[in-house]
Write an enzyme that holds these catalytic residues in place. Structure first.
Site, PDB file in Angstrom:
ATOM      1  N   VAL A   1     -21.757  28.454  55.355  1.00  0.00           N
ATOM      2  CA  VAL A   1     -20.802  28.856  54.739  1.00  0.00           C
ATOM      3  C   VAL A   1     -20.743  30.539  55.176  1.00  0.00           C
ATOM      4  O   VAL A   1     -22.217  31.181  55.072  1.00  0.00           O
ATOM      5  CB  VAL A   1     -20.625  28.968  53.213  1.00  0.00           C
ATOM      6  CG1 VAL A   1     -19.559  29.760  52.669  1.00  0.00           C
ATOM      7  CG2 VAL A   1     -20.661  27.540  52.671  1.00  0.00           C
TER       8      VAL A   1
ATOM      9  N   LYS B   1     -16.039  27.857  56.062  1.00  0.00           N
ATOM     10  CA  LYS B   1     -16.798  26.756  55.567  1.00  0.00           C
ATOM     11  C   LYS B   1     -17.014  25.766  57.102  1.00  0.00           C
ATOM     12  O   LYS B   1     -16.053  25.316  57.536  1.00  0.00           O
ATOM     13  CB  LYS B   1     -16.332  25.997  54.604  1.00  0.00           C
ATOM     14  CG  LYS B   1     -16.198  27.039  53.168  1.00  0.00           C
ATOM     15  CD  LYS B   1     -15.904  25.895  52.056  1.00  0.00           C
ATOM     16  CE  LYS B   1     -17.018  25.075  51.708  1.00  0.00           C
ATOM     17  NZ  LYS B   1     -16.899  24.174  50.408  1.00  0.00           N
TER      18      LYS B   1
ATOM     19  N   ASP C   1     -17.970  18.580  40.691  1.00  0.00           N
ATOM     20  CA  ASP C   1     -19.212  19.720  41.020  1.00  0.00           C
ATOM     21  C   ASP C   1     -19.079  20.925  39.900  1.00  0.00           C
ATOM     22  O   ASP C   1     -19.261  21.716  40.690  1.00  0.00           O
ATOM     23  CB  ASP C   1     -19.175  19.634  42.235  1.00  0.00           C
ATOM     24  CG  ASP C   1     -20.748  20.198  42.762  1.00  0.00           C
ATOM     25  OD1 ASP C   1     -21.782  19.928  42.052  1.00  0.00           O
ATOM     26  OD2 ASP C   1     -20.577  20.501  43.903  1.00  0.00           O
TER      27      ASP C   1
END
Length: 854
Positions: free
Chosen positions: A240, A255, A365
C-alpha cells in the site's frame, strides 16, 4: 505473527507442529512413494528434505532454484521435481502439504519466502543452467506467485537466488545469530533474505542469467499518471503506497495485488480480492465512512487500485496513545475522560458499519487498524477486500484473530461480533484474542472493565453476551492467595504434559520447536521444572527423567546458551540435584565453540560465563572456573565504551536490556567482581549499564524506558525493568545518586496498570518479578499481581495463561504459565525465588588470584 499462525493450525489451545495426521491429510502424493535406499530423507513440520546419501559432496552455499506454484498446480510441480531430481541425484526439498503451502502464501506470510514450494540444490553453475533449462520445459504452464527475493527464469515458475545450502550462523549488526554464508575472504556474513533480488558483492551473476535480470529490470512505473512517494504498508499480497496524481497534484493511495499471492481461507489470491474490493467500493460510493475509488490499472502482472487518501490515524494508534492504564501518572479524571472518548469512537464505528449494512455490504474485517480517524473527526473504514454481500450470509475469508467471528456468525452477525469485541477491546486492548480458547472469558473481561472504568455496565455486558452467548468463566482464584494460585497453576501445567513426545514435554512458545527448544530454560522442560521446584509447587521425578535422558543426547543444532540452550539445562539439572547429568551436559557445551556468540545473557557469553562461575563453584570443577574467567576477559575486550552503542535499540542496531543487551555482561562483571574484589570489573559493569541507559528515553509519564525508535519497552527481556534489576545490584556495591534516580525512573513503569501480555520476559509477570526482586515491600506490587486477572484462563482443573501473541496457551518459563508462577514466587513465596544469578550478593572474600591472571 507469521510463525505463530502456522503453529495455530494443529491445535486450538496450544502452539504445535502439524502432526502426521494433520499435515499429511493434504500431503502431496509423492509422500506415499518409496524412497531409494541411496537417498537420505527427513521430515519437519514444514519441509520434506531429500538428498543422495553422499550429501557431503553438496556445497555449503551456491545458486539455488525455487519452484513456485499456486494450489491448483502444486501437486504437478512437486511430482515433476521428484521424477526429475531422483534419477539425477539432485538434492531438493518441498513443503510437506497443501495446508502448509497455503499458510506460507497467506496474506500474513513473509514476503521474502512466499511462493517457495520447492527448493533445488544444484552442485555447480553448469548443473544450475541444465536443471533450469530442462525443468522450464517440464513445468511449462505451472503458475505461481512471484518470489520477490529471487530472479525469475523466463516467464515460468522457476526462480534463482544465491544463498546457503547448509545451516550456518553468525552475528548480524543487531547482535543476533542469523543464517550465514561465506564471503569472498571466507568469513561468515549474514545470508540476507529480503524481498528484493540481489547478488552478494563477491559473487558474479552467471552469464546465462543476465537476460533474465534485464527482463526483470525492464518493468518500471515510468509513464504512470501517478508518482509513488512512500510505502505505507507491505503484506505478502502486495503493498500500500502513498502517491500523487500527477494531473491534479492530489495525494492518493495505491493498493497493489500480486497474482497468486496472499491467499485467504477461501483460496482467493490478492488480485481476486483487489478486484472484489473495487466492486464493493463502487457499491458504497458516496458514503462518508468509505474512501472514494479513483482508478484501477495493471502493470507487470501486478494490479493496482487508486483510492482517496484519508489523512487520519488508525484507531489502534489513537487507542495506544490515549489508553490511561499504561501510564504511571494516572490523573484523577483520566479514566472518565478516556471512557467518554472510547464510547464516542465505538458509536461512530457502529454508525459507519450500519451505513454499510444499509447498502447490503458486510465489512468482514473490522478491527482498530482498519478504522481511520481524521483530526476533523471523520471516521473512515478501510480495506474492503474481504467484504461480502449481506444477502449471501457468507463468512469472511480473512480477519484479525481478536475480532474474527466464530463459524456460526454469518453475514451481518460477523460484523456485530466484531463490534462487540471492539467495545471490550477499547477498554481491554488485545484481550479478546484469547476468547476463542474460552468463550466465557468475554464475560470475565466485562466484569474487569466495569470494575476499572466508569463505563455503563450494560454496554460491556451486551458486548459480552454477543461474544459468549450464555457461557461464563468461573471467577479465578485471587492471584494474591499464594497457596491456592500456586496449586491452580501447578494443576494446569501438569495436565498439559506430554511425556510420550520427544520434541517437548510441556507446550509453550513456537520457539520450542527449534532444535533443542523443548529442553531449554526459556521455552522447554528445564524452565517449567525449575519454576515448579523453586516455588515449592513440587518435584516430579518422571518429568525430570524425561529431561535428563534427552539433555545428554541433544539434537544436532541445539544451542548452548543459558536461556536458549544447554547451559541453562545444566544449571537446572544441578539445581534439581542431578549433578552428574549437569556435568555431562557441560562436557558437551565445552566441546562447542563459543567465540562467535554475542555478549548477551539469553544466548551469549554473559549467560554462559555466569553459569560457568556458578557451576565451577558448586561442583568444584576448576576447569569451569577457568573457562568462566576466559569468557569474562572476552566480554571485557568486546564491550567498548559507554557511548559506543547507538541510542536506539533493535532493528539493525544491537538490542538493549537484560537478556539481549549490555545489562547481561554487566551482571557477569558484577558476579566476577563479587568473587575477586577487582575494581576494574565494577567499572566494566558501570560502562555496560551506561550503554543500556544510553538507549533509554524518558516517556511522557516520566518513566525511563528502552527506546526502539517506534515504541518504548518496559519489559524484563529488553526493557527498563530488566536493566533496573542489574542496576540495583550495581548500586549495592557503588552508591551513586544519579544512577539511583535512574533506577527509580526505570522502575516507574511498575506503576502502570495494564500490560498487553502476561509473560515473564515480555509481559506483566516480568514486571512483578523485577519489582519483587528489587523492592519486595513496594506497595504497588499487590496491584500488579491482581492485574494478572486480565489474562487468566481455565485449563485442566487449574489456571493457565496465554503465551506471546495471546493466540494459544503456554506453559513455558519465558512466555507462559511457568513464568507467571515463578514471578508470583518472587513476590509471595516464603522463601523468595530469584531469577538465576539475581540473588542478592553475599559477602565474599576476594580471591587471591586476579581474574586477569586466568
Amino acid at each position: 505473527m507469521d510463525d505463530y499462525e502456522l503453529y495455530c493450525l494443529a491445535d486450538s489451545l496450544f502452539y504445535d507442529t502439524l502432526d502426521q495426521k494433520t499435515a499429511d491429510s493434504s500431503g502431496f502424493s509423492v509422500l506415499s512413494l518409496e524412497v531409494p535406499d541411496s537417498w537420505f530423507h527427513q521430515a519437519t513440520d514444514t519441509w520434506m528434505y531429500y538428498a543422495p546419501v553422499d550429501v557431503d559432496r553438496l556445497p555449503s552455499q551456491g545458486w539455488k532454484i525455487h519452484v513456485s506454484a499456486c494450489l491448483a498446480d502444486a501437486e504437478r510441480a512437486v511430482r515433476t521435481v521428484w521424477d526429475y531430481c531422483l534419477p539425477r541425484n539432485v538434492a531438493f526439498k518441498f513443503l510437506r502439504s497443501e495446508s502448509v503451502l497455503v499458510m506460507h502464501n497467506s496474506k500474513a506470510a513473509s514476503r521474502a519466502s512466499s511462493g517457495k514450494l520447492v527448493t533445488i540444490y544444484p552442485q555447480d553453475e553448469a548443473q544450475l543452467e541444465l536443471v533450469l533449462s530442462e525443468l522450464d520445459e517440464l513445468l511449462r504452464g505451472v503458475e505461481g506467485p512471484y518470489i520477490l527475493s529471487d530472479l525469475r527464469y523466463g516467464d515460468g515458475p522457476l526462480f534463482v537466488r544465491y544463498g546457503g545450502f547448509a545451516e550456518r550462523r553468525c552475528l548480524n549488526a543487531g547482535g543476533e545469530m542469523v543464517l550465514a554464508i561465506e564471503d569472498g575472504e571466507g568469513r561468515l556474513v549474514p545470508d540476507v533474505r529480503g524481498s528484493t533480488f540481489s547478488v552478494p558483492s563477491w559473487i558474479e551473476l552467471p552469464a546465462f542469467l543476465e537476460p533474465h535480470l534485464a527482463a526483470r529490470n525492464a518493468v518500471t512505473t515510468a509513464g504512470l499518471p501517478y508518482e509513488i512517494e512512500s510505502v505505507m504498508h507491505f503484506s505478502n499480497g502486495g503493498g500500500v503506497y502513498l502517491g500523487k496524481d500527477l494531473s491534479t497534484g492530489r495525494r492518493v493511495v495505491l493498493k497493489e495485488a500480486r497474482p497468486h499471492a496472499g491467499l485467504d481461507a477461501a483460496g482467493r489470491d490478492a488480485v481476486a480480492r483487489l478486484e472484489h474490493e473495487r466492486d464493493i467500493l463502487r457499491r458504497l460510493a458516496g458514503l462518508e465512512s468509505v474512501p472514494a475509488l479513483l482508478d484501477h490499472f495493471t502493470i507487470g502482472e501486478h494490479h493496482f487500485l487508486v483510492e482517496e487518501f484519508v489523512d487520519g490515524n488508525p484507531l489502534q494508534r489513537l487507542l495506544v496513545h490515549r489508553y490511561p492504564l499504561t501510564r504511571t501518572d494516572l490523573a484523577p479524571d483520566a479514566l472518565a475522560g478516556y471512557t467518554e472518548w472510547a464510547l464516542d469512537m465505538v458509536a461512530k464505528v457502529e454508525r459507519a458499519v450500519s451505513s454499510l449494512h444499509e447498502r447490503g455490504v458486510v465489512f468482514g474485517d473490522l478491527h482498530p487498524n482498519n478504522i481511520l480517524v481524521t483530526d476533523e473527526g471523520r471516521l473512515v473504514l478501510i480495506d474492503f477486500e474481504v467484504a461480502t454481500l449481506a444477502e449471501d450470509r457468507a463468512r469472511p475469508a480473512l480477519g484479525h484473530p481478536a475480532y474474527a467471528a466464530p463459524s456460526d456468525r454469518l453475514g451481518t452477525a460477523s460484523d456485530q461480533y466484531a463490534l462487540a469485541c471492539l467495545r471490550l477491546g477499547m477498554f481491554a486492548p488485545q484481550t479478546t484474542i484469547m476468547v476463542p480458547m474460552h468463550r466465557g472469558k468475554a464475560r470475565h473481561l466485562a466484569r474487569l472493565v466495569t470494575e476499572t472504568f466508569p463505563v455503563p455496565p450494560a454496554v460491556v455486558e451486551e458486548a459480552a453476551h454477543t461474544i459468549a452467548d450464555d457461557r461464563d468463566m468461573a471467577e479465578p482464584p485471587d492471584p494474591g492467595d499464594w497457596p491456592e494460585i500456586r496449586d491452580a497453576l501447578r494443576r494446569a501445567v501438569l495436565a498439559s504434559a506430554t511425556p510420550d513426545r520427544d520434541d517437548r514435554l510441556f507446550p509453550g512458545d513456537v520457539a520450542q520447536f527449534r532444535p533443542g527448544g523443548g529442553l531449554n530454560l526459556a521455552h522447554g522442560a528445564a524452565g517449567v521444572l525449575h519454576a515448579l521446584a523453586e516455588t515449592g509447587a513440587g518435584r516430579f521425578p518422571e518429568h525430570e527423567d524425561w529431561l535428563r535422558k534427552r539433555a545428554v543426547t541433544p539434537r544436532s543444532g541445539t544451542a548452548i546458551g543459558f536461556y536458549d540452550g544447554l547451559h541453562g539445562v545444566a544449571h537446572v539439572l544441578e539445581r534439581l540435584g542431578h549433578r552428574q547429568d549437569a556435568l555431562d551436559v557441560m562436557d558437551i557445551c565445552l566441546r562447542e565453540r563459543w567465540e562467535g556468540l554475542g555478549l548477551g545473557l539469553y544466548s551469549g557469553l554473559a549467560g554462559i560465563g555466569l553459569n560457568l562461575l556458578h557451576l565451577g563453584e558448586t561442583t568444584g570443577e576448576g576447569k569451569l572456573l577457568d573457562k568462566a574467567y576466559e569468557i569474562v576477559h572476552a566480554c571485557a575486550g568486546r564491550l567498548g565504551g559507554a557511548d559506543d552503542v547507538p541510542d536506539v535499540s533493535g532493528g539493525s542496531n544491537p538490542r538493549a536490556g537484560l537478556m539481549f543487551g549490555s545489562s547481561g555482561p554487566a551482571l557477569l562483571f558484577l558476579h566476577a567482581y563479587e568473587r575477586t574484589g577487582d575494581a576494574a570489573l565494577l567499572e566494566l559493569a558501570r560502562v555496560a549499564l551506561r550503554q543500556d541507559l544510553r538507549r533509554c528515553v524518558r516517556a511522557a509519564d516520566g518513566s525511563l524506558q528502552v527506546d526502539q525508535g517506534w515504541r518504548h519497552l518496559p519489559y524484563l527481556d529488553e526493557g527498563s525493568v530488566g536493566i533496573g534489576l542489574v542496576l540495583a545490584r550495581y548500586l549495592t556495591h557503588h552508591p551513586d545518586e544519579g544512577l539511583s534516580r535512574d533506577l527509580d525512573d526505570l522502575l516507574a513503569v511498575t506503576r502502570s496498570a495494564y500490560f498487553v501480555q502476561p509473560g515473564l520476559f515480555t509481559g506483566r509477570a516480568g514486571v512483578i518479578a523485577s519489582l519483587a526482586m528489587v523492592r519486595r515491600s513496594d506497595p504497588g506490587l499487590g496491584a500488579q499481581i491482581r492485574g494478572l486477572r486480565w489474562h487468566t484462563l481455565p485449563y485442566g482443573e487449574g489456571l493457565a495463561f496465554p503465551g506471546d501473541q495471546l493466540l494459544r496457551l503456554s506453559m513455558d518459563f519465558s512466555t507462559g504459565t511457568a513464568g507467571v508462577l515463578f514471578a508470583l514466587g518472587a513476590a509471595l513465596h516464603e522463601e523468595q525465588v530469584f531469577l538465576p544469578f539475581s540473588q542478592p550478593p553475599g559477602q565474599r572474600l576476594p580471591s587471591e588470584r586476579s581474574w586477569k591472571e586466568v
